[in-house]
Design a protein around this motif. Structure first.
Motif, short mmCIF file in Angstrom:
data_model
loop_
_atom_site.label_atom_id
_atom_site.label_comp_id
_atom_site.label_asym_id
_atom_site.label_seq_id
_atom_site.Cartn_x
_atom_site.Cartn_y
_atom_site.Cartn_z
N ASP A 113 0.92 -1.14 -0.19
CA ASP A 113 0.14 -0.15 -0.08
C ASP A 113 0.96 1.18 -0.61
O ASP A 113 1.85 1.08 0.70
N LYS A 115 0.13 5.61 0.92
CA LYS A 115 -0.84 6.47 1.20
C LYS A 115 -0.08 7.64 0.32
O LYS A 115 0.01 8.29 0.70
N ARG A 116 -1.12 7.72 -1.19
CA ARG A 116 -0.99 8.37 -2.18
C ARG A 116 -2.70 8.91 -2.97
O ARG A 116 -3.11 7.32 -2.71
N SER A 117 -2.63 10.31 -3.18
CA SER A 117 -4.08 10.13 -4.25
C SER A 117 -3.44 9.72 -5.72
O SER A 117 -2.62 10.92 -5.76
N THR A 133 -7.73 2.96 -4.47
CA THR A 133 -5.23 3.15 -3.85
C THR A 133 -4.74 2.75 -4.60
O THR A 133 -4.79 2.42 -5.91
#
Length: 403
Positions: A113, A115-117, A133
């Protein structure tokens, strides 16, 4: 003087199968509209039962076909829950390499994973990412998942090191990307879409993800290198052994912190329970069949009342009570049999339409057809017994006098 011989008692002639069919169908030929309406109740009941069983069997066959194509030999290792709430659990960075060394493992893939958009452009607000995701992916993920790239290409050693991304089919739809070569805004720069994956029933989380090469995620997105899902596919005979070794191999010191799952279990459970809801519909079909049987019995009773003259005439010409009973039981059987055949045809046709609309295999179990038709014959026999006995008990004199 020669004694007079006693008169010999005449024996009634036997009715052959052809004669039974002829006299049994006489009433049906004379009243076609009544026959159609009476047989309709039987046909609706059988059609409902055949359609319910056929649709359930077709759906189950599709699930089993998917399982055969996707395989039931894939396991997933994920971080479990830490004991006593001691922070988040992380899998070791070399977890994929460890899993690859387990005997029987054929391929390994991993995702981590990030954690970025991800957004269509930088003009779109940060929080509006459509539930997509971002994940780092290893090269072996495609083979392990048995995924297909519907458009474009999968990540390779070249693209995996640069700002390139492969989208799951759901992620592509939400971003409005239909062809590779377009760009999407990921974190604070544009990434080029190199491929779009097809559906993945065993890994729905990948369908809603944007996949970036492992090294590119570390270089551009500050990925820490810890995998969050390790997928492995092993030989069918080794699945049980691999399952026992997987957690201890990923984290030998704390195997309890590793959760091992079988993504095909949901499809297998669905295939096993397919048709559970159809029991209610089968019950409704059975009730419709019984109602049809009552209609047949009512039709036969009315037929006996209307044909008393015929019954009396046949009895006066030598027909026995047994022959009268056989005539009306045969008529009831033929009436129910016609309804059963029509119901089988209607139910099979309904199943075929449903299967064609959903691209499913058309399956109508033989036991459902034979069992349904046998049920109509049993109902026809039961429905015709009372009218047949009543017809056989009619006195020839009273029957002829009544008309």
């Amino acid at each position: 003087m020669k004694p007079i011989d006693a008169p010999r008692r005449l024996k009634a002639s036997r009715l052959g199968p052809r004669d039974i069919l002829h006299v049994g169908s006489a009433g049906l030929r004379g009243r076609p509209v009544r026959v159609i309406l009476s047989a309709l109740g039987i046909a609706i009941g059988i059609a409902t039962m055949i359609a319910v069983v056929g649709i359930s069997a077709s759906s189950k066959a599709q699930l089993l076909r998917q399982l055969d194509a996707l395989g039931t030999n894939m396991l997933i290792a994920k971080p479990g829950e830490a004991m006593f709430g001691q922070g988040d659990v992380e899998l070791p960075e070399d977890a994929p390499d460890r899993v690859a060394r387990i005997p029987g493992v054929q391929s390994v893939g991993a995702t981590g994973d990030v954690k970025r958009s991800i957004r269509r452009t930088e003009k779109i607000p940060t929080g509006d990412n459509g539930g997509i995701t971002v994940k780092a992916a290893t090269d072996g993920l495609l083979t392990t998942l048995r995924a297909t790239v519907t458009r474009g290409t999968w990540l390779n050693p070249a693209t995996a090191a640069y700002p390139a991304v492969v989208l799951g089919d759901v992620a592509a739809q939400r971003l409005g990307i239909t062809e590779p070569g377009r760009q999407v805004w990921l974190d604070d720069q544009y990434f080029t879409v190199t491929g779009i994956l097809g559906p993945l029933p065993l890994a729905p989380e990948i369908e809603r993800s944007a996949l970036v090469g492992w090294s590119a995620a570390e270089r551009y997105l500050a990925f820490d290198g810890h995998p969050t899902s390790v997928y492995e596919r092993s030989a069918d005979a080794a699945v049980g052994q691999v399952r026992d070794l997987l957690a201890r191999t990923v984290d030998s010191e704390n195997p309890q912190n590793v959760a091992v799952g079988d993504p095909s279990a949901a499809l297998q459970a669905k295939a096993a329970t397919e048709g559970a809801f159809s029991t209610l519909l089968l019950g409704l079909g059975g009730i419709a069949l019984l109602v049809g049987g009552v209609g047949v019995a009512n039709t036969m009773i009315i037929s006996v009342l209307e044909r008393r003259h015929e019954i009396g005439l046949r009895r006066s010409l030598g027909a026995t009570r047994g022959q009268i009973r056989i005539q009306f039981v045969t008529e009831s059987l033929m009436l129910s049999g016609l309804g059963g055949l029509a119901g089988i045809g209607l139910g099979s046709a309904a199943t075929a339409v449903y299967a064609a609309s959903g691209a499913l295999p058309w399956v109508v179990p033989l036991w459902a057809v034979t069992g349904g038709f046998a049920a109509t014959l049993v109902i026809g026999t039961v429905a015709g017994l009372y009218p047949a006995v009543r017809a056989a008990r009619l006195s020839p004199t009273l029957a002829l006098h009544a008309t």
